[in-house]
Design a protein around this motif. Sequence first.
Motif, PDB file in Angstrom:
ATOM      1  N   ALA A   1      12.250  10.214 -19.019  1.00 22.90           N
ATOM      2  CA  ALA A   1      11.834   9.087 -19.852  1.00 22.90           C
ATOM      3  C   ALA A   1      13.045   8.388 -20.467  1.00 22.90           C
ATOM      4  CB  ALA A   1      10.868   9.563 -20.937  1.00 22.90           C
ATOM      5  N   ALA A   2      14.035   9.154 -20.915  1.00 24.77           N
ATOM      6  CA  ALA A   2      15.250   8.572 -21.497  1.00 24.77           C
ATOM      7  C   ALA A   2      15.991   7.729 -20.466  1.00 24.77           C
ATOM      8  CB  ALA A   2      16.154   9.674 -22.036  1.00 24.77           C
ATOM      9  N   GLN A   3      16.113   8.254 -19.274  1.00 25.62           N
ATOM     10  CA  GLN A   3      16.790   7.513 -18.210  1.00 25.62           C
ATOM     11  C   GLN A   3      16.048   6.228 -17.872  1.00 25.62           C
ATOM     12  OE1 GLN A   3      16.813  10.810 -15.477  1.00 25.62           O
ATOM     13  NE2 GLN A   3      18.884  11.431 -16.074  1.00 25.62           N
ATOM     14  N   ALA A   4      14.727   6.298 -17.802  1.00 26.08           N
ATOM     15  CA  ALA A   4      13.927   5.110 -17.492  1.00 26.08           C
ATOM     16  C   ALA A   4      13.988   4.087 -18.621  1.00 26.08           C
ATOM     17  CB  ALA A   4      12.478   5.519 -17.225  1.00 26.08           C
TER      18      ALA A   4
ATOM     19  N   GLY B   1       3.686  -1.895 -22.221  1.00 23.47           N
ATOM     20  CA  GLY B   1       2.491  -1.129 -21.893  1.00 23.47           C
ATOM     21  C   GLY B   1       2.457   0.251 -22.498  1.00 23.47           C
ATOM     22  N   ASP B   2       2.113   1.226 -21.671  1.00 20.34           N
ATOM     23  CA  ASP B   2       1.985   2.607 -22.126  1.00 20.34           C
ATOM     24  C   ASP B   2       3.305   3.355 -22.124  1.00 20.34           C
ATOM     25  OD1 ASP B   2      -0.715   2.388 -22.573  1.00 20.34           O
ATOM     26  OD2 ASP B   2      -1.250   3.016 -20.550  1.00 20.34           O
ATOM     27  N   ALA B   3       4.412   2.666 -21.900  1.00 19.40           N
ATOM     28  CA  ALA B   3       5.710   3.330 -21.894  1.00 19.40           C
ATOM     29  C   ALA B   3       6.195   3.635 -23.310  1.00 19.40           C
ATOM     30  CB  ALA B   3       6.736   2.461 -21.161  1.00 19.40           C
ATOM     31  N   PHE B   4       5.594   2.999 -24.300  1.00 18.89           N
ATOM     32  CA  PHE B   4       5.999   3.181 -25.692  1.00 18.89           C
ATOM     33  C   PHE B   4       4.840   3.755 -26.488  1.00 18.89           C
ATOM     34  CE2 PHE B   4       9.317   0.791 -24.017  1.00 18.89           C
ATOM     35  CZ  PHE B   4      10.390   0.782 -24.881  1.00 18.89           C
ATOM     36  N   ALA B   5       5.130   4.668 -27.382  1.00 20.27           N
ATOM     37  CA  ALA B   5       4.106   5.292 -28.221  1.00 20.27           C
ATOM     38  C   ALA B   5       3.452   4.224 -29.094  1.00 20.27           C
ATOM     39  CB  ALA B   5       4.736   6.382 -29.081  1.00 20.27           C
TER      40      ALA B   5
ATOM     41  N   ALA C   1       0.828  -1.208   0.000  1.00 20.22           N
ATOM     42  CA  ALA C   1       0.000   0.000   0.000  1.00 20.22           C
ATOM     43  C   ALA C   1       0.859   1.254   0.000  1.00 20.22           C
ATOM     44  CB  ALA C   1      -0.944  -0.002   1.200  1.00 20.22           C
ATOM     45  N   ALA C   2       1.932   1.261   0.795  1.00 16.10           N
ATOM     46  CA  ALA C   2       2.824   2.424   0.846  1.00 16.10           C
ATOM     47  C   ALA C   2       3.494   2.641  -0.502  1.00 16.10           C
ATOM     48  CB  ALA C   2       3.874   2.244   1.935  1.00 16.10           C
ATOM     49  N   TYR C   3       3.905   1.568  -1.160  1.00 17.68           N
ATOM     50  CA  TYR C   3       4.528   1.691  -2.474  1.00 17.68           C
ATOM     51  C   TYR C   3       3.528   2.244  -3.488  1.00 17.68           C
ATOM     52  CZ  TYR C   3       6.658   0.614  -6.909  1.00 17.68           C
ATOM     53  OH  TYR C   3       7.156   0.711  -8.183  1.00 17.68           O
ATOM     54  N   ALA C   4       2.306   1.741  -3.458  1.00 16.25           N
ATOM     55  CA  ALA C   4       1.285   2.202  -4.412  1.00 16.25           C
ATOM     56  C   ALA C   4       1.020   3.693  -4.240  1.00 16.25           C
ATOM     57  CB  ALA C   4      -0.004   1.401  -4.230  1.00 16.25           C
ATOM     58  N   LEU C   5       1.011   4.164  -2.995  1.00 17.50           N
ATOM     59  CA  LEU C   5       0.782   5.583  -2.755  1.00 17.50           C
ATOM     60  C   LEU C   5       1.966   6.425  -3.212  1.00 17.50           C
ATOM     61  CD1 LEU C   5      -0.947   5.481   0.740  1.00 17.50           C
ATOM     62  CD2 LEU C   5      -2.002   6.003  -1.472  1.00 17.50           C
ATOM     63  N   ALA C   6       3.167   5.869  -3.115  1.00 17.43           N
ATOM     64  CA  ALA C   6       4.372   6.605  -3.494  1.00 17.43           C
ATOM     65  C   ALA C   6       4.619   6.579  -5.000  1.00 17.43           C
ATOM     66  CB  ALA C   6       5.588   6.029  -2.769  1.00 17.43           C
ATOM     67  N   ALA C   7       3.974   5.649  -5.712  1.00 20.55           N
ATOM     68  CA  ALA C   7       4.195   5.519  -7.156  1.00 20.55           C
ATOM     69  C   ALA C   7       3.679   6.760  -7.870  1.00 20.55           C
ATOM     70  CB  ALA C   7       3.479   4.270  -7.685  1.00 20.55           C
ATOM     71  N   PRO C   8       4.346   7.197  -8.937  1.00 17.54           N
ATOM     72  CA  PRO C   8       3.878   8.362  -9.670  1.00 17.54           C
ATOM     73  C   PRO C   8       2.510   8.110 -10.291  1.00 17.54           C
ATOM     74  CG  PRO C   8       5.708   7.310 -10.815  1.00 17.54           C
ATOM     75  CD  PRO C   8       5.546   6.608  -9.504  1.00 17.54           C
ATOM     76  N   ALA C   9       1.758   9.174 -10.482  1.00 16.47           N
ATOM     77  CA  ALA C   9       0.411   9.049 -11.039  1.00 16.47           C
ATOM     78  C   ALA C   9       0.443   8.455 -12.438  1.00 16.47           C
ATOM     79  CB  ALA C   9      -0.262  10.416 -11.054  1.00 16.47           C
ATOM     80  N   HIS C  10       1.498   8.721 -13.202  1.00 12.91           N
ATOM     81  CA  HIS C  10       1.604   8.218 -14.569  1.00 12.91           C
ATOM     82  C   HIS C  10       2.622   7.079 -14.626  1.00 12.91           C
ATOM     83  CE1 HIS C  10      -0.757  11.531 -16.059  1.00 12.91           C
ATOM     84  NE2 HIS C  10       0.016  12.362 -15.407  1.00 12.91           N
ATOM     85  N   ALA C  11       2.441   6.070 -13.777  1.00 15.42           N
ATOM     86  CA  ALA C  11       3.409   4.980 -13.704  1.00 15.42           C
ATOM     87  C   ALA C  11       3.564   4.259 -15.036  1.00 15.42           C
ATOM     88  CB  ALA C  11       3.001   3.986 -12.617  1.00 15.42           C
ATOM     89  N   ALA C  12       2.531   4.271 -15.883  1.00 16.54           N
ATOM     90  CA  ALA C  12       2.614   3.583 -17.164  1.00 16.54           C
ATOM     91  C   ALA C  12       3.523   4.311 -18.147  1.00 16.54           C
ATOM     92  CB  ALA C  12       1.223   3.436 -17.764  1.00 16.54           C
ATOM     93  N   CYS C  13       3.720   5.597 -17.963  1.00 14.62           N
ATOM     94  CA  CYS C  13       4.597   6.372 -18.830  1.00 14.62           C
ATOM     95  C   CYS C  13       6.045   6.106 -18.453  1.00 14.62           C
ATOM     96  CB  CYS C  13       4.309   7.856 -18.670  1.00 14.62           C
ATOM     97  SG  CYS C  13       2.611   8.295 -19.028  1.00 14.62           S
ATOM     98  N   LEU C  14       6.930   6.438 -19.354  1.00 14.63           N
ATOM     99  CA  LEU C  14       8.355   6.309 -19.031  1.00 14.63           C
ATOM    100  C   LEU C  14       8.803   7.398 -18.063  1.00 14.63           C
ATOM    101  CD1 LEU C  14      10.128   5.356 -22.358  1.00 14.63           C
ATOM    102  CD2 LEU C  14      10.050   4.038 -20.253  1.00 14.63           C
ATOM    103  N   GLY C  15       8.280   8.598 -18.216  1.00 16.05           N
ATOM    104  CA  GLY C  15       8.712   9.682 -17.344  1.00 16.05           C
ATOM    105  C   GLY C  15       7.886  10.932 -17.505  1.00 16.05           C
TER     106      GLY C  15
END
Length: 153
Positions: free
Chosen positions: A29-32, A49-53, A9-23
């Motif tokens: 995004a380049a670093q990821a 997933g959504d990390a690639f166009a 639960a703590a990890y899910a709350l800390a995850a960025p809102a756009h976790a599917a994106c690269l950055g």
Amino acid sequence: MKRTLALIAAYALAAPAHAACLGETPLAAAQAWFRHHYTFWNEPPAALGDAFAPPLLRLLEREQACKVEGVCAIDADPWLDAQDGEARDPEYFVEAEDVVRLRYRFVLDERMPTQSRELRLRFSGADRCWRAADLVGPDGRSLLRTLTSYYDE
């Protein structure tokens, strides 16, 4: 068990809102992309997933399906434009709103001197959600164009 659920639960709350994106920026995004999806051409497209166009993802899906038969459009590591070697010590430079230049040390053999190489990563997106759109390797070849021409023939 409760501790495990609390950590999840703590990890899910800390995850960025756009976790599917690269950055949230092309630089992030380049670093990821380099850190988490270095072998993207060998990963199942669903894992990308959504990390690639969408245009690149569709072509990677076709590449993955083609690989069942053998070697297809991607016959070498796109980061290196070589079948062997490693990219080490990446440095990132923003070149344009959607382009990041990546410089790295190309290591083929530990006993040999390394070479400095560069490539360009192109991204699509906005609103803090950037996705991989193309990788232009050290030899100047666009992965997107290579895949498009291979599968459109």
